[in-house]
Design a protein around this motif. Structure first.
Motif, PDB file in Angstrom:
ATOM      1  N   GLY A 149       0.826  -1.205   0.000  1.00 49.95           N
ATOM      2  CA  GLY A 149       0.000   0.000   0.000  1.00 49.95           C
ATOM      3  C   GLY A 149       0.857   1.251   0.000  1.00 49.95           C
ATOM      4  O   GLY A 149       0.632   2.188  -0.778  1.00 49.95           O
ATOM      5  N   LEU A 150       1.875   1.285   0.855  1.00 51.51           N
ATOM      6  CA  LEU A 150       2.788   2.422   0.906  1.00 51.51           C
ATOM      7  C   LEU A 150       3.625   2.508  -0.370  1.00 51.51           C
ATOM      8  O   LEU A 150       3.931   3.603  -0.849  1.00 51.51           O
ATOM      9  N   THR A 151       3.968   1.364  -0.932  1.00 53.19           N
ATOM     10  CA  THR A 151       4.728   1.358  -2.182  1.00 53.19           C
ATOM     11  C   THR A 151       3.908   1.961  -3.321  1.00 53.19           C
ATOM     12  O   THR A 151       4.445   2.665  -4.182  1.00 53.19           O
ATOM     13  N   ILE A 152       2.605   1.705  -3.338  1.00 50.11           N
ATOM     14  CA  ILE A 152       1.750   2.333  -4.345  1.00 50.11           C
ATOM     15  C   ILE A 152       1.729   3.842  -4.146  1.00 50.11           C
ATOM     16  O   ILE A 152       1.752   4.616  -5.110  1.00 50.11           O
ATOM     17  N   ASP A 153       1.703   4.278  -2.893  1.00 46.98           N
ATOM     18  CA  ASP A 153       1.781   5.710  -2.630  1.00 46.98           C
ATOM     19  C   ASP A 153       3.049   6.300  -3.238  1.00 46.98           C
ATOM     20  O   ASP A 153       3.035   7.397  -3.800  1.00 46.98           O
ATOM     21  N   ALA A 154       4.150   5.580  -3.100  1.00 51.04           N
ATOM     22  CA  ALA A 154       5.409   6.047  -3.677  1.00 51.04           C
ATOM     23  C   ALA A 154       5.333   6.106  -5.194  1.00 51.04           C
ATOM     24  O   ALA A 154       5.841   7.043  -5.821  1.00 51.04           O
ATOM     25  N   LEU A 155       4.692   5.104  -5.800  1.00 51.07           N
ATOM     26  CA  LEU A 155       4.519   5.105  -7.253  1.00 51.07           C
ATOM     27  C   LEU A 155       3.754   6.344  -7.706  1.00 51.07           C
ATOM     28  O   LEU A 155       4.142   7.032  -8.661  1.00 51.07           O
ATOM     29  N   LEU A 156       2.684   6.660  -7.003  1.00 52.55           N
ATOM     30  CA  LEU A 156       1.887   7.831  -7.340  1.00 52.55           C
ATOM     31  C   LEU A 156       2.701   9.111  -7.184  1.00 52.55           C
ATOM     32  O   LEU A 156       2.619  10.030  -8.000  1.00 52.55           O
ATOM     33  N   ALA A 157       3.496   9.169  -6.121  1.00 52.62           N
ATOM     34  CA  ALA A 157       4.321  10.347  -5.876  1.00 52.62           C
ATOM     35  C   ALA A 157       5.355  10.540  -6.981  1.00 52.62           C
ATOM     36  O   ALA A 157       5.591  11.654  -7.446  1.00 52.62           O
ATOM     37  N   LEU A 158       5.975   9.454  -7.407  1.00 49.15           N
ATOM     38  CA  LEU A 158       6.982   9.540  -8.462  1.00 49.15           C
ATOM     39  C   LEU A 158       6.366  10.009  -9.767  1.00 49.15           C
ATOM     40  O   LEU A 158       6.936  10.840 -10.484  1.00 49.15           O
ATOM     41  N   HIS A 159       5.189   9.508 -10.093  1.00 43.80           N
ATOM     42  CA  HIS A 159       4.534   9.928 -11.326  1.00 43.80           C
ATOM     43  C   HIS A 159       3.983  11.348 -11.214  1.00 43.80           C
ATOM     44  O   HIS A 159       3.940  12.077 -12.208  1.00 43.80           O
ATOM     45  N   ALA A 160       3.558  11.747 -10.036  1.00 45.61           N
ATOM     46  CA  ALA A 160       3.015  13.097  -9.858  1.00 45.61           C
ATOM     47  C   ALA A 160       4.075  14.157 -10.109  1.00 45.61           C
ATOM     48  O   ALA A 160       3.771  15.261 -10.551  1.00 45.61           O
ATOM     49  N   THR A 161       5.303  13.833  -9.819  1.00 43.23           N
ATOM     50  CA  THR A 161       6.389  14.809  -9.939  1.00 43.23           C
ATOM     51  C   THR A 161       7.296  14.557 -11.141  1.00 43.23           C
ATOM     52  O   THR A 161       8.078  15.426 -11.515  1.00 43.23           O
ATOM     53  N   GLY A 162       7.223  13.365 -11.727  1.00 41.11           N
ATOM     54  CA  GLY A 162       8.119  13.023 -12.822  1.00 41.11           C
ATOM     55  C   GLY A 162       9.510  12.657 -12.357  1.00 41.11           C
ATOM     56  O   GLY A 162      10.443  12.556 -13.167  1.00 41.11           O
TER      57      GLY A 162
END
Length: 466
Positions: A68-81
């Motif tokens: 679940g936290l790893t998905i949060d990280a995925l979203l964060a990485l894509h949100a910022t590029g």
């Protein structure tokens, strides 16, 4: 002497002005504006730090993989590029763990056969993650996440339209909540469309003043008390409704939710999580998780001044030097310590993943979406199937004192993605996509409508002039 305009002419003018302003405001809300360069840079620094916390593409919680936290990280990485190679590896690891994260199997009725128990929040979060990463949600880790999510929708009874867990009563029964429902809407809108009854069930969780409660009523009744809404639930619900704005009542409910959020934003831009009648024995403490999610919701609704205030408050909690440069603290108290140790690192990871959403200001419904018509529209996707640096955002509740970001009782969060067409390219560096008609075009339309109204009034006055 000349008389005043007739009532009918005045009514025409009022209606014309209202229509013009509504059109202009609607366009402003639909056209996302990129945050200031300083906030963009802070967001990328936060995501870059988060990437350094990965262990073989996964974030852990006291040594155990936390998908679940790893998905949060995925979203964060894509949100910022930030760190696109790391984002690809993270997506691969989420894919590999999708099945065990979405459901578990146990022989709860003692008949010798294993029974599959599906978690709604985890499944919905995976659906959104697949779409954000540019993967096929219908073939993700051996799962058809679109079909699996739709199979969880209640088709009858007082909870008609609810996306439910399949947990048997012996283990506590269905515990799905507003986060799970919102994540399902965010995922389904990008995977074939969301049913109207699913959106309608979310709207039933909106309380009279505009905020959303976290947990549905056991009897399935609509919210009638303004003592139970909370900031996090309202922020995620607003973003789901913005994404599903074509559904009946969605746009009006989103607007009401945005007004509720704005009324609860502190002068410094921060937000406090939880029901807005807190325990008087506990301190009322603003936190970066709630502020990050609420700031993202305000940006999604086009309330950029309020979103910028939230962004500025979050930016003040960022470490700017040292080995953990870029990390975002959960609170001013955590930031005051100035250092991260083994006992507090998990809190900093969870806080950073959600807090940076206020810095990126990319709506959850837009993260990872390609932009058409750009000069690099023919850029190919990576070998893993995910798009080049793209926008992405994460969502999940942050109610715990540790700053955790869980989408349901199983600490799930959401993300989904469909394959990126080769004729489009994702936005680099976390810049927001430009959607809808250009503001200048709408402004011109508004001026035309206003002019027509003035002409009508003048004509009416001339007819009544002696």
């Amino acid at each position: 002497m000349r008389s005043l305009p007739s009532r009918s002419a005045a009514a025409v003018l009022a209606a014309t002005v209202t229509a013009a302003l509504t059109a202009a405001l609607a366009a402003a809300a639909g056209a996302f504006a990129a945050p200031a360069p300083a906030e963009q840079s802070a967001g990328r620094d936060a995501a870059t730090w988060l990437a350094t916390q990965l262990e073989d593409g996964v974030l852990t919680n006291f040594g155990m993989p936390d998908i679940g936290l790893t998905i949060d990280a995925l979203l964060a990485l894509h949100a910022t590029g930030a760190a696109p190679a790391a984002a690809d590896h993270v997506a691969d690891q989420i894919t590999a763990n999708a099945a065990t994260f979405s459901y578990y199997e146990i022989d709860y009725d003692n008949d010798g056969d294993l029974d599959r128990i599906v978690d709604a929040g985890s499944t919905a979060k995976l659906l959104l993650a697949a779409e954000v990463a540019g993967r096929d949600p219908k073939q993700f880790g051996g799962l058809d996440l679109d079909a699996q999510t739709r199979a969880l929708i209640a088709t009858s009874g007082p909870h008609h339209g609810r996306v439910r867990d399949t947990t048997p009563e012996v283990y506590g029964g269905d515990a799905s909540n507003t986060f799970d429902q919102s994540l399902a809407i965010l995922g389904l809108t990008r995977s074939g469309g969301v049913p109207d009854d699913v959106v309608a069930y979310l709207i039933r969780q909106q309380c009279p003043a505009g905020g959303f409660r976290l947990n549905p009523d056991p009897a399935g009744t609509a919210c009638t008390s303004d003592a139970v809404p909370d900031v996090d639930s309202t922020a995620i619900a607003v973003q789901a409704l913005v994404a599903a704005d074509a559904a009946p009542g969605a746009a009006a409910a989103a607007a009401k939710g945005v007004a509720w959020l704005q009324a609860r934003q502190a002068d410094d831009g921060s937000f406090v999580n939880g029901p807005q009648q807190p325990d008087p024995n506990l301190p009322s403490m603003p936190n970066s998780n709630s502020t990050g999610l609420a700031g993202e919701a305000l940006a999604a609704a086009g309330q950029h001044a309020a979103a910028d205030k939230a962004s500025a408050w979050v930016a003040h909690l960022q470490l700017t030097t040292g080995p953990d440069k870029g990390a975002l603290a959960y609170s001013t108290a955590a930031f005051a310590t100035g250092a991260i140790d083994d006992m507090t690192r998990d809190q900093w990871r969870r806080a950073t993943a959600q807090a940076l959403l206020a810095l990126a200001q990319v709506p959850l419904g837009e993260i990872g979406k390609p932009i058409t018509g750009s000069p690099s529209a023919s850029a190919p996707a990576s070998a893993s199937g995910s798009a080049s640096p793209s926008q992405t955002v994460s969502a999940s509740p942050s109610a715990s004192a540790s700053g955790s970001v869980s989408a349901s009782r199983s600490a799930s969060a959401s993300a989904s993605a469909s394959p990126t067409p080769t004729s489009t390219t994702a936005a680099p560096g976390g810049y927001l996509p430009v959607t809808g008609d250009p503001i200048l075009r709408i402004a011109a339309l508004a001026m035309v409508l206003l002019t027509v109204g003035v002409v009508l009034v003048v004509a009416a006055r001339r007819r009544r002039t002696p």
